[in-house]
Design an enzyme around this catalytic site. Structure first.
Site, PDB file in Angstrom:
ATOM      1  N   GLU A  89       0.775  -1.248   0.000  1.00  0.00           N
ATOM      2  CA  GLU A  89       0.000   0.000   0.000  1.00  0.00           C
ATOM      3  C   GLU A  89       0.803   1.294   0.000  1.00  0.00           C
ATOM      4  OE1 GLU A  89      -2.879   0.024   3.131  1.00  0.00           O
ATOM      5  OE2 GLU A  89      -4.008  -1.649   2.302  1.00  0.00           O
ATOM      6  N   GLU A 117      -5.712  -8.493   1.058  1.00  0.00           N
ATOM      7  CA  GLU A 117      -6.349  -8.121   2.326  1.00  0.00           C
ATOM      8  C   GLU A 117      -7.811  -7.801   2.068  1.00  0.00           C
ATOM      9  OE1 GLU A 117      -4.602  -4.939   4.687  1.00  0.00           O
ATOM     10  OE2 GLU A 117      -2.580  -5.605   4.170  1.00  0.00           O
TER      11      GLU A 117
HETATM   12  C1  BGP Z   1      -4.268  -1.945   5.522  1.00  0.00           C
HETATM   13  C2  BGP Z   1      -2.933  -2.382   6.026  1.00  0.00           C
HETATM   14  C3  BGP Z   1      -2.971  -3.369   7.130  1.00  0.00           C
HETATM   15  C4  BGP Z   1      -4.134  -3.231   8.077  1.00  0.00           C
HETATM   16  C5  BGP Z   1      -5.436  -2.904   7.390  1.00  0.00           C
HETATM   17  C6  BGP Z   1      -6.554  -2.489   8.307  1.00  0.00           C
HETATM   18  O1  BGP Z   1      -4.172  -0.643   5.102  1.00  0.00           O
HETATM   19  O2  BGP Z   1      -2.165  -2.914   4.988  1.00  0.00           O
HETATM   20  O3  BGP Z   1      -1.721  -3.373   7.735  1.00  0.00           O
HETATM   21  O4  BGP Z   1      -3.849  -2.489   9.181  1.00  0.00           O
HETATM   22  O5  BGP Z   1      -5.298  -1.912   6.426  1.00  0.00           O
HETATM   23  O6  BGP Z   1      -6.448  -1.135   8.596  1.00  0.00           O
HETATM   24  P1  BGP Z   1      -6.642  -0.538  10.013  1.00  0.00           P
HETATM   25  O7  BGP Z   1      -5.750  -1.334  10.905  1.00  0.00           O
HETATM   26  O8  BGP Z   1      -6.246   0.887   9.926  1.00  0.00           O
HETATM   27  O9  BGP Z   1      -8.066  -0.702  10.341  1.00  0.00           O
END
Ligand code: BGP
Length: 476
Positions: free
Chosen positions: A161, A375
């Site tokens: 990302e 993800e």
């Molecule tokens: C993405 C990342 C992850 C994870 C996920 C959830 O952006 O790659 O590492 O954290 O989002 O986001 P958050 O933890 O901010 O809810």
């Protein structure tokens, strides 16, 4: 019948800083998040996290028992090279050798990301991705990883990302270096990360290792809140910055004329510019011909309205529903859509956005070869009742996304796996430990793990390759 292919990966995702802990062990140097989360007023940090550093053997064993046959891990750069650019830390290499071997021993195929937000602190202080010298250090670090793990790791991602690095660090301000509304720096960072990605990809390809390499992008749907032309324009601009700029770089091998002109227009309104160096386009072009896959993170879509005011953002990092504010000068405002429900952190739940994005990749970037959903998942404040966690809302969220995914696959989009975010509960970067995503509940006081209802459900789907509803499982 709705079925995934036999070789479809039902994976779980993690990231080094969010799960490992062991922050000062075995020669690991500090990364930018260690410093950022040690500032006064910080509500949490990743010093212990989910203690995966010590518990990975158990976690992988349980993953295997629950049918998880792939895992996204990331390598902590400052564990492998403590200051990012100096000597290689052999204890760091030993840890990842052990982790990778354990993945393979449990039939949990490792998908390894080289950079998941955690730049070594000294390189971060030195300008992070704004400083192009750091690209050379990144290429060297990648070479160390390919040399030591490239025989066993068959799936590599250069970055996780870049958009989150740029947007959260330089526009929203909830990631280090915590700068707000600096769109020109965000664009420069993205461009430099694209060059870093391309150089590492070309290095990997030159080494003739037995695996594949790509990048993980977060792809957010951008929908106009109405059909008014000004709202459509806002969605177009937000999409340009968040999605199209870097998809062009990775898959078209450069920025299309329309992309470049629009981004330059946004930059002008924000009184800035970005620089490209001689040879940059050549590197992007070569890498785009060789990229093996797109890793797609998809959580949510935004609904855009025209916005003329100064930039104004409030990040909901506590789960207090309805507190988010997002208006960006020269782009637009992200507003609620009364027809679309949201999570407690105000993320719209909109599977249609994932479906549209999958088809868009196929249509606009036809050389993409294959996609992994790297993800997808739902942040939720799980209730732990008598050792049981009934996370039905999470199951419903994932079900709806798998449903459109399967439909897109049946319509010809090539998707080879799904890595739920996340395998187990862990630190959420700007939210802390109450925003849980895992299939496995972590009691952070004891570091005990407990399978949630979603873990039993996921297991059944992985075993049968069928898309099931949450109430179709007996075991829980
Ligand atoms: C993405 C990342 C992850 C994870 C996920 C959830 O952006 O790659 O590492 O954290 O989002 O986001 P958050 O933890 O901010 O809810």
């Amino acid at each position: 019948m709705k079925k995934f292919a036999d070789d479809f990966i039902f994976g779980g995702a993690t990231a080094a800083y969010q799960v490992e802990g062991g922050a000062k062990e075995d020669g690991r140097g500090p990364c930018c998040w260690d410093e950022y989360l040690s500032r006064p007023g910080s509500r949490f940090n990743g010093d212990v996290a989910s203690d995966f550093y010590h518990k990975y053997k158990d976690d992988l064993h349980v993953a295997n028992q629950f049918g998880v046959n792939g895992i996204r891990i990331s390598i902590s750069w400052s564990r492998v090279i403590s200051d990012g650019s100096g000597e290689v830390n052999h204890q760091g290499l030993a840890y990842y050798n052990g982790l990778i071997d354990e993945c393979l021993a449990n039939g949990v195929d490792p998908f390894v990301t080289l950079h998941h937000f955690d730049t070594p602190q000294s390189l971060f202080q030195n300008g992070d991705w704004l400083n192009r010298e750091n690209i050379d250090h990144f290429v060297r670090y990648a070479k160390v990883c390919f040399d030591h793990f490239g025989d066993r790791v068959k799936k590599w991602a250069t970055f996780n990302e870049p958009w989150a690095v740029a947007q959260n660090g330089y526009i929203i301000g909830n990631f280090p270096p915590s700068i707000q509304y600096d769109i020109p720096k965000a664009v420069q960072i993205m461009h430099n990360m694209m060059i870093a990605h391309a150089r590492v990809l070309l290095l990997y390809k030159s080494m003739n290792l037995p695996g594949e390499i790509g990048i993980v992008h977060t792809l957010e749907g951008k929908c106009p809140i109405s059909d008014k032309p000004e709202d459509q324009r806002a969605a177009y601009l937000d999409d340009m910055l968040a999605n199209r700029f870097m998809l062009d770089a990775c898959f078209k091998g450069g920025y299309e004329a329309e992309t470049l002109a629009t981004v330059q227009d946004i930059l002008m309104q924000n009184r800035g510019s970005f620089t490209m160096e001689n040879g940059d386009m050549q590197i992007l072009r070569e890498a785009a011909q060789k990229i093996d896959f797109l890793g797609m993170n998809y959580y949510s879509s935004h609904f855009l309205q025209a916005y003329e005011g100064e930039s104004r953002i409030y990040h909901n990092g506590t789960g207090e529903k309805g507190t988010s504010v997002f208006g960006l000068k020269g782009i637009g405002a992200r507003v609620g859509n009364p027809e679309v429900e949201t999570t407690d952190w105000d993320w719209p739940i909109y599977p249609q956005g994932m479906y549209n994005m999958l088809h868009r990749i196929k249509r606009e970037y036809p050389n993409y070869k294959k996609i992994y959903i790297t993800e997808n998942g739902m942040g939720y404040k799980d209730d732990f009742i008598d050792g049981k966690i009934d996370d039905t809302p999470r199951i419903e969220y994932i079900y709806k996304h798998l449903e459109v995914l399967l439909k897109a696959i049946q319509e010809g989009v090539v998707v080879k796996g799904y890595y739920v975010w996340s395998l187990l509960d862990m630190l959420s970067w700007s939210n802390g430990f109450n925003k849980r995503y895992g299939l496995f509940y972590v009691d952070f006081a004891t570091q005990q793990r407990y399978p949630k209802k979603s873990a039993f459900w996921y297991k059944k789907m992985s075993q049968t390759k069928r898309l099931l509803k949450g109430d179709e499982i007996q075991e829980f």
